[in-house]
Scaffold this motif. Structure first.
Motif, PDB file in Angstrom:
ATOM      1  N   TYR A   1       0.841  -1.203   0.000  1.00 59.46           N
ATOM      2  CA  TYR A   1       0.000   0.000   0.000  1.00 59.46           C
ATOM      3  C   TYR A   1       0.877   1.255   0.000  1.00 59.46           C
ATOM      4  O   TYR A   1       0.659   2.180  -0.784  1.00 59.46           O
ATOM      5  CB  TYR A   1      -0.912   0.003   1.222  1.00 59.46           C
ATOM      6  CG  TYR A   1      -1.638   1.318   1.436  1.00 59.46           C
ATOM      7  CD1 TYR A   1      -2.770   1.626   0.691  1.00 59.46           C
ATOM      8  CD2 TYR A   1      -1.166   2.255   2.359  1.00 59.46           C
ATOM      9  CE1 TYR A   1      -3.419   2.856   0.860  1.00 59.46           C
ATOM     10  CE2 TYR A   1      -1.813   3.473   2.534  1.00 59.46           C
ATOM     11  CZ  TYR A   1      -2.940   3.762   1.789  1.00 59.46           C
ATOM     12  OH  TYR A   1      -3.581   4.970   1.952  1.00 59.46           O
ATOM     13  N   GLU A   2       1.866   1.262   0.863  1.00 57.95           N
ATOM     14  CA  GLU A   2       2.774   2.403   0.949  1.00 57.95           C
ATOM     15  C   GLU A   2       3.508   2.617  -0.372  1.00 57.95           C
ATOM     16  O   GLU A   2       3.681   3.754  -0.825  1.00 57.95           O
ATOM     17  CB  GLU A   2       3.773   2.172   2.083  1.00 57.95           C
ATOM     18  CG  GLU A   2       4.761   3.292   2.306  1.00 57.95           C
ATOM     19  CD  GLU A   2       5.767   2.973   3.400  1.00 57.95           C
ATOM     20  OE1 GLU A   2       6.843   3.604   3.394  1.00 57.95           O
ATOM     21  OE2 GLU A   2       5.487   2.097   4.253  1.00 57.95           O
TER      22      GLU A   2
ATOM     23  N   GLY B   1      -1.388  -6.303 -11.605  1.00 62.14           N
ATOM     24  CA  GLY B   1      -1.158  -7.723 -11.793  1.00 62.14           C
ATOM     25  C   GLY B   1      -2.434  -8.492 -11.522  1.00 62.14           C
ATOM     26  O   GLY B   1      -3.546  -7.981 -11.709  1.00 62.14           O
ATOM     27  N   VAL B   2      -2.293  -9.738 -11.068  1.00 63.08           N
ATOM     28  CA  VAL B   2      -3.449 -10.592 -10.785  1.00 63.08           C
ATOM     29  C   VAL B   2      -4.358  -9.870  -9.794  1.00 63.08           C
ATOM     30  O   VAL B   2      -3.951  -9.585  -8.657  1.00 63.08           O
ATOM     31  CB  VAL B   2      -2.990 -11.945 -10.199  1.00 63.08           C
ATOM     32  CG1 VAL B   2      -4.192 -12.823  -9.888  1.00 63.08           C
ATOM     33  CG2 VAL B   2      -2.045 -12.648 -11.178  1.00 63.08           C
ATOM     34  N   PRO B   3      -5.607  -9.555 -10.184  1.00 62.56           N
ATOM     35  CA  PRO B   3      -6.454  -8.694  -9.347  1.00 62.56           C
ATOM     36  C   PRO B   3      -6.691  -9.190  -7.927  1.00 62.56           C
ATOM     37  O   PRO B   3      -6.794  -8.392  -6.997  1.00 62.56           O
ATOM     38  CB  PRO B   3      -7.775  -8.637 -10.140  1.00 62.56           C
ATOM     39  CG  PRO B   3      -7.371  -8.899 -11.555  1.00 62.56           C
ATOM     40  CD  PRO B   3      -6.244  -9.877 -11.467  1.00 62.56           C
TER      41      PRO B   3
ATOM     42  N   ARG C   1      -3.821  -5.856  -4.954  1.00 63.96           N
ATOM     43  CA  ARG C   1      -4.910  -5.149  -4.257  1.00 63.96           C
ATOM     44  C   ARG C   1      -4.375  -3.978  -3.442  1.00 63.96           C
ATOM     45  O   ARG C   1      -4.941  -2.887  -3.462  1.00 63.96           O
ATOM     46  CB  ARG C   1      -5.672  -6.102  -3.335  1.00 63.96           C
ATOM     47  CG  ARG C   1      -6.469  -7.172  -4.048  1.00 63.96           C
ATOM     48  CD  ARG C   1      -7.547  -7.753  -3.127  1.00 63.96           C
ATOM     49  NE  ARG C   1      -7.063  -8.041  -1.794  1.00 63.96           N
ATOM     50  CZ  ARG C   1      -6.561  -9.202  -1.389  1.00 63.96           C
ATOM     51  NH1 ARG C   1      -6.453 -10.188  -2.262  1.00 63.96           N
ATOM     52  NH2 ARG C   1      -6.172  -9.381  -0.139  1.00 63.96           N
ATOM     53  N   GLU C   2      -3.284  -4.208  -2.727  1.00 61.59           N
ATOM     54  CA  GLU C   2      -2.739  -3.163  -1.867  1.00 61.59           C
ATOM     55  C   GLU C   2      -2.082  -2.038  -2.669  1.00 61.59           C
ATOM     56  O   GLU C   2      -2.202  -0.853  -2.315  1.00 61.59           O
ATOM     57  CB  GLU C   2      -1.735  -3.766  -0.885  1.00 61.59           C
ATOM     58  CG  GLU C   2      -2.383  -4.588   0.231  1.00 61.59           C
ATOM     59  CD  GLU C   2      -3.270  -3.723   1.102  1.00 61.59           C
ATOM     60  OE1 GLU C   2      -2.739  -2.942   1.899  1.00 61.59           O
ATOM     61  OE2 GLU C   2      -4.513  -3.805   0.948  1.00 61.59           O
ATOM     62  N   ARG C   3      -1.396  -2.361  -3.752  1.00 61.58           N
ATOM     63  CA  ARG C   3      -0.797  -1.319  -4.600  1.00 61.58           C
ATOM     64  C   ARG C   3      -1.898  -0.490  -5.261  1.00 61.58           C
ATOM     65  O   ARG C   3      -1.779   0.728  -5.376  1.00 61.58           O
ATOM     66  CB  ARG C   3       0.108  -1.970  -5.649  1.00 61.58           C
ATOM     67  CG  ARG C   3       1.344  -2.610  -5.057  1.00 61.58           C
ATOM     68  CD  ARG C   3       2.110  -3.460  -6.056  1.00 61.58           C
ATOM     69  NE  ARG C   3       3.048  -4.319  -5.368  1.00 61.58           N
ATOM     70  CZ  ARG C   3       3.825  -5.228  -5.941  1.00 61.58           C
ATOM     71  NH1 ARG C   3       3.776  -5.386  -7.254  1.00 61.58           N
ATOM     72  NH2 ARG C   3       4.634  -5.984  -5.213  1.00 61.58           N
ATOM     73  N   GLU C   4      -2.955  -1.166  -5.677  1.00 62.16           N
ATOM     74  CA  GLU C   4      -4.096  -0.463  -6.265  1.00 62.16           C
ATOM     75  C   GLU C   4      -4.755   0.454  -5.233  1.00 62.16           C
ATOM     76  O   GLU C   4      -5.135   1.593  -5.550  1.00 62.16           O
ATOM     77  CB  GLU C   4      -5.104  -1.482  -6.787  1.00 62.16           C
ATOM     78  CG  GLU C   4      -6.337  -0.861  -7.415  1.00 62.16           C
ATOM     79  CD  GLU C   4      -7.307  -1.914  -7.922  1.00 62.16           C
ATOM     80  OE1 GLU C   4      -8.525  -1.678  -7.847  1.00 62.16           O
ATOM     81  OE2 GLU C   4      -6.849  -2.995  -8.394  1.00 62.16           O
ATOM     82  N   ARG C   5      -4.878  -0.007  -4.012  1.00 62.22           N
ATOM     83  CA  ARG C   5      -5.468   0.806  -2.948  1.00 62.22           C
ATOM     84  C   ARG C   5      -4.618   2.056  -2.704  1.00 62.22           C
ATOM     85  O   ARG C   5      -5.150   3.152  -2.499  1.00 62.22           O
ATOM     86  CB  ARG C   5      -5.594  -0.024  -1.671  1.00 62.22           C
ATOM     87  CG  ARG C   5      -6.381   0.648  -0.560  1.00 62.22           C
ATOM     88  CD  ARG C   5      -6.747  -0.354   0.536  1.00 62.22           C
ATOM     89  NE  ARG C   5      -5.601  -0.795   1.300  1.00 62.22           N
ATOM     90  CZ  ARG C   5      -5.141  -0.169   2.394  1.00 62.22           C
ATOM     91  NH1 ARG C   5      -5.741   0.925   2.831  1.00 62.22           N
ATOM     92  NH2 ARG C   5      -4.090  -0.644   3.046  1.00 62.22           N
TER      93      ARG C   5
END
Length: 318
Positions: free
Chosen positions: A144-145, A167-169, A175-179
Protein backbone atom coordinates in the motif's frame (compact mmCIF):
# COMPACT_ATOMS: atom_id res chain seq x y z
CA UNK A 1 28.11 -46.56 13.80
CA UNK A 2 28.21 -43.87 11.13
CA UNK A 3 26.32 -41.45 13.34
CA UNK A 4 29.19 -40.80 15.75
CA UNK A 5 27.72 -42.89 18.60
CA UNK A 6 30.08 -45.88 18.47
CA UNK A 7 31.47 -45.20 21.95
CA UNK A 8 27.98 -45.09 23.42
CA UNK A 9 27.33 -48.64 22.19
CA UNK A 10 30.88 -49.88 22.96
CA UNK A 11 31.81 -50.58 19.35
CA UNK A 12 35.56 -50.91 18.82
CA UNK A 13 37.57 -48.41 16.79
CA UNK A 14 38.72 -51.25 14.52
CA UNK A 15 35.14 -52.17 13.67
CA UNK A 16 34.19 -48.53 13.10
CA UNK A 17 37.19 -48.10 10.77
CA UNK A 18 36.30 -51.19 8.72
CA UNK A 19 32.67 -50.15 8.34
CA UNK A 20 33.58 -46.55 7.51
CA UNK A 21 36.03 -47.66 4.82
CA UNK A 22 33.42 -49.99 3.32
CA UNK A 23 30.80 -47.23 3.34
CA UNK A 24 33.20 -44.81 1.65
CA UNK A 25 34.17 -47.36 -1.00
CA UNK A 26 30.48 -47.80 -1.88
CA UNK A 27 29.82 -44.03 -1.79
CA UNK A 28 27.24 -44.55 0.93
CA UNK A 29 25.02 -41.60 1.79
CA UNK A 30 22.68 -41.66 4.79
CA UNK A 31 18.96 -41.52 3.99
CA UNK A 32 17.42 -38.25 5.10
CA UNK A 33 14.01 -39.89 5.14
CA UNK A 34 15.23 -42.69 7.38
CA UNK A 35 16.96 -40.16 9.58
CA UNK A 36 13.76 -38.15 9.73
CA UNK A 37 11.74 -41.17 10.84
CA UNK A 38 14.20 -41.67 13.68
CA UNK A 39 14.82 -38.07 14.76
CA UNK A 40 11.67 -36.34 13.44
CA UNK A 41 13.93 -33.86 11.63
CA UNK A 42 15.34 -33.91 8.09
CA UNK A 43 17.01 -30.49 7.93
CA UNK A 44 15.07 -29.70 4.79
CA UNK A 45 12.47 -27.02 4.16
CA UNK A 46 10.06 -26.52 1.30
CA UNK A 47 9.73 -23.30 -0.72
CA UNK A 48 6.82 -22.65 -3.06
CA UNK A 49 6.79 -19.71 -5.51
CA UNK A 50 4.27 -18.80 -8.25
CA UNK A 51 6.78 -18.64 -11.13
CA UNK A 52 10.53 -19.13 -11.03
CA UNK A 53 10.74 -17.54 -14.50
CA UNK A 54 9.77 -14.21 -12.91
CA UNK A 55 12.97 -12.44 -11.77
CA UNK A 56 11.24 -11.22 -8.61
CA UNK A 57 10.36 -14.72 -7.42
CA UNK A 58 13.73 -16.03 -8.58
CA UNK A 59 15.33 -13.43 -6.27
CA UNK A 60 13.13 -14.51 -3.36
CA UNK A 61 14.08 -18.15 -3.99
CA UNK A 62 17.79 -17.29 -4.21
CA UNK A 63 17.66 -15.37 -0.93
CA UNK A 64 15.80 -18.12 0.94
CA UNK A 65 18.02 -20.89 -0.42
CA UNK A 66 21.19 -18.98 0.43
CA UNK A 67 20.00 -18.26 3.96
CA UNK A 68 18.82 -21.82 4.69
CA UNK A 69 22.04 -23.26 3.28
CA UNK A 70 24.07 -21.00 5.54
CA UNK A 71 22.12 -22.37 8.50
CA UNK A 72 22.59 -26.03 7.53
CA UNK A 73 19.30 -26.69 5.76
CA UNK A 74 18.52 -27.93 2.26
CA UNK A 75 15.65 -26.26 0.38
CA UNK A 76 13.26 -28.11 -1.93
CA UNK A 77 11.85 -25.64 -4.47
CA UNK A 78 8.39 -26.03 -6.02
CA UNK A 79 7.09 -23.83 -8.86
CA UNK A 80 3.30 -23.62 -8.49
CA UNK A 81 2.91 -21.53 -11.68
CA UNK A 82 0.40 -19.44 -9.74
CA UNK A 83 -2.16 -22.27 -9.71
CA UNK A 84 -3.85 -23.07 -6.35
CA UNK A 85 -4.29 -26.75 -7.26
CA UNK A 86 -0.58 -27.09 -8.04
CA UNK A 87 0.19 -25.31 -4.79
CA UNK A 88 -1.93 -27.81 -2.83
CA UNK A 89 -0.25 -30.74 -4.58
CA UNK A 90 3.19 -29.23 -3.95
CA UNK A 91 2.50 -28.72 -0.26
CA UNK A 92 1.27 -32.30 0.14
CA UNK A 93 4.33 -33.60 -1.67
CA UNK A 94 6.63 -31.62 0.63
CA UNK A 95 4.81 -32.82 3.74
CA UNK A 96 5.07 -36.44 2.56
CA UNK A 97 8.83 -35.92 2.23
CA UNK A 98 8.91 -34.85 5.87
CA UNK A 99 10.28 -31.36 5.35
CA UNK A 100 10.75 -29.56 8.66
CA UNK A 101 8.86 -26.46 7.52
CA UNK A 102 7.45 -24.63 4.52
CA UNK A 103 7.83 -21.09 3.17
CA UNK A 104 5.23 -20.21 0.55
CA UNK A 105 4.20 -17.34 -1.69
CA UNK A 106 0.49 -18.23 -1.71
CA UNK A 107 -1.41 -18.30 -4.98
CA UNK A 108 -4.91 -19.03 -3.71
CA UNK A 109 -7.41 -16.75 -2.02
CA UNK A 110 -8.26 -18.91 0.98
CA UNK A 111 -5.89 -19.74 3.89
CA UNK A 112 -7.74 -22.83 5.15
CA UNK A 113 -5.54 -25.53 3.58
CA UNK A 114 -2.26 -23.91 4.60
CA UNK A 115 -3.56 -23.14 8.08
CA UNK A 116 -4.57 -26.79 8.50
CA UNK A 117 -1.08 -27.98 7.46
CA UNK A 118 0.50 -25.48 9.84
CA UNK A 119 -1.78 -26.40 12.73
CA UNK A 120 -1.62 -30.17 12.42
CA UNK A 121 1.51 -31.21 10.57
CA UNK A 122 4.23 -28.78 9.43
CA UNK A 123 5.05 -25.14 10.30
CA UNK A 124 4.20 -22.69 7.48
CA UNK A 125 5.41 -19.12 6.94
CA UNK A 126 4.08 -16.85 4.18
CA UNK A 127 6.38 -14.58 2.19
CA UNK A 128 5.55 -11.66 -0.15
CA UNK A 129 1.79 -12.24 0.27
CA UNK A 130 -0.58 -12.96 3.11
CA UNK A 131 -4.25 -13.61 3.79
CA UNK A 132 -6.52 -11.19 5.59
CA UNK A 133 -7.31 -12.38 8.16
CA UNK A 134 -4.95 -15.29 8.85
CA UNK A 135 -3.31 -17.07 11.74
CA UNK A 136 -0.22 -17.76 9.63
CA UNK A 137 2.93 -15.68 10.23
CA UNK A 138 4.15 -13.67 7.24
CA UNK A 139 6.80 -11.29 5.94
CA UNK A 140 5.88 -8.94 3.11
CA UNK A 141 6.37 -5.50 1.63
CA UNK A 142 4.04 -2.69 2.62
CA UNK A 143 2.55 -2.66 -0.87
CA UNK A 144 0.00 0.00 0.00
CA UNK A 145 2.77 2.40 0.95
CA UNK A 146 4.62 1.64 -2.27
CA UNK A 147 1.58 2.25 -4.45
CA UNK A 148 0.74 5.44 -2.56
CA UNK A 149 4.24 6.91 -2.84
CA UNK A 150 4.69 6.01 -6.51
CA UNK A 151 1.41 7.69 -7.45
CA UNK A 152 2.08 10.74 -5.28
CA UNK A 153 5.43 11.14 -7.02
CA UNK A 154 3.72 11.25 -10.42
CA UNK A 155 1.07 13.67 -9.15
CA UNK A 156 3.86 15.90 -7.86
CA UNK A 157 5.04 16.29 -11.46
CA UNK A 158 1.62 17.49 -12.52
CA UNK A 159 0.26 14.22 -13.88
CA UNK A 160 -3.51 13.93 -13.74
CA UNK A 161 -4.07 11.07 -16.17
CA UNK A 162 -2.14 8.16 -14.65
CA UNK A 163 -2.80 4.66 -15.95
CA UNK A 164 -2.25 1.91 -13.36
CA UNK A 165 -1.48 -1.48 -14.94
CA UNK A 166 -2.02 -4.07 -12.25
CA UNK A 167 -1.16 -7.72 -11.79
CA UNK A 168 -3.45 -10.59 -10.78
CA UNK A 169 -6.45 -8.69 -9.35
CA UNK A 170 -7.11 -11.04 -6.41
CA UNK A 171 -3.47 -11.17 -5.26
CA UNK A 172 -2.70 -9.23 -2.10
CA UNK A 173 0.18 -7.18 -3.61
CA UNK A 174 -1.99 -6.05 -6.53
CA UNK A 175 -4.91 -5.15 -4.26
CA UNK A 176 -2.74 -3.16 -1.87
CA UNK A 177 -0.80 -1.32 -4.60
CA UNK A 178 -4.10 -0.46 -6.27
CA UNK A 179 -5.47 0.81 -2.95
CA UNK A 180 -2.41 3.05 -2.55
CA UNK A 181 -2.85 4.35 -6.10
CA UNK A 182 -6.51 5.18 -5.49
CA UNK A 183 -5.87 6.84 -2.13
CA UNK A 184 -3.16 9.06 -3.65
CA UNK A 185 -5.58 10.19 -6.36
CA UNK A 186 -8.31 10.73 -3.78
CA UNK A 187 -6.05 12.91 -1.62
CA UNK A 188 -5.29 15.04 -4.68
CA UNK A 189 -8.96 15.33 -5.65
CA UNK A 190 -8.40 13.16 -8.73
CA UNK A 191 -10.45 10.09 -7.83
CA UNK A 192 -12.63 10.51 -10.93
CA UNK A 193 -9.48 10.28 -13.08
CA UNK A 194 -8.53 6.77 -11.90
CA UNK A 195 -7.64 4.36 -14.71
CA UNK A 196 -6.90 0.74 -13.75
CA UNK A 197 -6.33 -2.02 -16.30
CA UNK A 198 -4.72 -5.44 -16.55
CA UNK A 199 -4.98 -8.81 -14.85
CA UNK A 200 -1.54 -10.43 -14.74
CA UNK A 201 2.05 -9.85 -13.63
CA UNK A 202 3.32 -10.52 -17.15
CA UNK A 203 5.16 -8.78 -19.97
CA UNK A 204 2.23 -9.46 -22.30
CA UNK A 205 -0.21 -7.78 -19.92
CA UNK A 206 1.96 -4.66 -19.77
CA UNK A 207 2.34 -4.63 -23.53
CA UNK A 208 -1.34 -5.12 -24.42
CA UNK A 209 -2.73 -2.66 -21.86
CA UNK A 210 -0.22 0.03 -22.83
CA UNK A 211 -0.84 -0.54 -26.52
CA UNK A 212 -4.58 -0.19 -25.97
CA UNK A 213 -4.23 2.94 -23.81
CA UNK A 214 -1.98 4.68 -26.33
CA UNK A 215 -4.29 3.94 -29.25
CA UNK A 216 -7.16 6.04 -27.89
CA UNK A 217 -7.67 9.79 -27.89
CA UNK A 218 -7.48 10.08 -24.08
CA UNK A 219 -3.84 9.04 -23.83
CA UNK A 220 -2.41 8.87 -20.28
CA UNK A 221 0.49 11.17 -19.45
CA UNK A 222 2.00 8.63 -17.05
CA UNK A 223 1.91 4.88 -16.37
CA UNK A 224 2.35 3.11 -13.04
CA UNK A 225 3.41 -0.48 -13.81
CA UNK A 226 2.80 -2.79 -10.86
CA UNK A 227 5.79 -5.05 -11.57
CA UNK A 228 9.06 -5.21 -13.48
CA UNK A 229 7.57 -7.70 -15.93
CA UNK A 230 4.61 -5.43 -16.65
CA UNK A 231 7.10 -2.60 -17.10
CA UNK A 232 9.01 -4.42 -19.86
CA UNK A 233 5.83 -4.86 -21.87
CA UNK A 234 4.93 -1.22 -21.28
CA UNK A 235 8.31 0.00 -22.56
CA UNK A 236 8.00 -2.13 -25.70
CA UNK A 237 4.54 -0.74 -26.48
CA UNK A 238 5.66 2.86 -25.88
CA UNK A 239 8.62 2.49 -28.23
CA UNK A 240 6.46 0.86 -30.91
CA UNK A 241 4.12 3.85 -30.68
CA UNK A 242 6.97 6.21 -31.49
CA UNK A 243 6.83 7.87 -28.07
CA UNK A 244 9.72 8.66 -25.76
CA UNK A 245 10.11 8.23 -22.01
CA UNK A 246 9.82 10.68 -20.24
CA UNK A 247 9.40 13.38 -22.92
CA UNK A 248 6.04 12.06 -24.13
CA UNK A 249 5.00 9.81 -21.28
CA UNK A 250 6.33 9.18 -17.77
CA UNK A 251 6.76 5.72 -16.23
CA UNK A 252 7.15 4.39 -12.68
CA UNK A 253 7.47 0.69 -11.82
CA UNK A 254 7.31 -1.60 -8.82
CA UNK A 255 10.37 -3.83 -8.17
CA UNK A 256 14.04 -2.97 -8.25
CA UNK A 257 16.62 -4.59 -10.51
CA UNK A 258 20.05 -3.38 -11.55
CA UNK A 259 19.18 -3.65 -15.24
CA UNK A 260 16.61 -0.87 -14.78
CA UNK A 261 19.54 1.54 -14.33
CA UNK A 262 20.86 0.56 -17.77
CA UNK A 263 17.65 1.21 -19.68
CA UNK A 264 17.37 4.50 -21.54
CA UNK A 265 16.20 6.26 -19.49
CA UNK A 266 16.83 4.59 -16.13
CA UNK A 267 13.47 3.75 -14.54
CA UNK A 268 12.09 5.29 -11.35
CA UNK A 269 10.77 2.42 -9.23
CA UNK A 270 9.58 1.18 -5.88
CA UNK A 271 12.24 -1.10 -4.38
CA UNK A 272 11.26 -4.07 -2.22
CA UNK A 273 13.67 -5.31 0.46
CA UNK A 274 13.91 -8.88 -0.82
CA UNK A 275 17.04 -9.86 1.12
CA UNK A 276 15.53 -8.81 4.45
CA UNK A 277 12.21 -10.41 3.54
CA UNK A 278 13.85 -13.76 2.82
CA UNK A 279 16.11 -13.68 5.89
CA UNK A 280 13.20 -12.84 8.20
CA UNK A 281 10.97 -15.56 6.73
CA UNK A 282 13.72 -18.14 7.28
CA UNK A 283 14.37 -16.90 10.81
CA UNK A 284 10.69 -17.11 11.77
CA UNK A 285 10.33 -20.58 10.25
CA UNK A 286 13.43 -22.06 11.89
CA UNK A 287 12.43 -20.68 15.26
CA UNK A 288 9.01 -22.26 14.86
CA UNK A 289 10.63 -25.57 13.91
CA UNK A 290 12.65 -25.40 17.13
CA UNK A 291 9.56 -24.41 19.09
CA UNK A 292 11.00 -21.06 20.14
CA UNK A 293 9.42 -18.70 17.60
CA UNK A 294 6.53 -16.27 17.54
CA UNK A 295 3.57 -17.93 15.84
CA UNK A 296 1.91 -14.52 15.42
CA UNK A 297 4.78 -12.76 13.62
CA UNK A 298 3.31 -10.48 10.96
CA UNK A 299 5.90 -8.16 9.39
CA UNK A 300 5.52 -5.54 6.67
CA UNK A 301 8.71 -3.90 5.39
CA UNK A 302 8.61 -0.34 4.07
CA UNK A 303 9.68 -0.04 0.42
CA UNK A 304 11.93 2.68 -1.00
CA UNK A 305 11.23 4.92 -3.98
CA UNK A 306 14.33 5.01 -6.18
CA UNK A 307 14.21 8.15 -8.31
CA UNK A 308 15.80 7.98 -11.78
CA UNK A 309 15.02 9.63 -15.11
CA UNK A 310 11.72 8.17 -16.33
CA UNK A 311 9.44 10.91 -14.97
CA UNK A 312 9.08 14.45 -16.31
CA UNK A 313 6.56 17.23 -15.74
CA UNK A 314 3.27 16.72 -17.52
CA UNK A 315 2.88 19.00 -20.52
CA UNK A 316 1.78 22.41 -19.37
CA UNK A 317 2.76 21.69 -15.74
CA UNK A 318 5.83 22.93 -13.87
Amino acid sequence: MLNGKANKYRISEKTVKLITEEANSRNYKPSLLAKGLRTQKTNTIGLLVPGIDNPYFANIASTVISETSRLGYTTVLVDTMGAPDLERAGVESLVSRMVDGIIVVPSGQEPDALESIDRNRTPVVLIDRYFEPTALPYVTTNNYEGGLNATKYLIGFGHRDILCIRGVPHSMPARERERGYLDALREAGLEDRARIAGNDFSIQNGYLETKFALSGSARPTAIFAMSNTILLGTIKAIKESGLRIPDDISVVSFDNYTYLDYLDPAITRVSQRISEMGALAVKILLQRIEGTGNDDAKIQLSPQLIVCNSVAHAHGEK
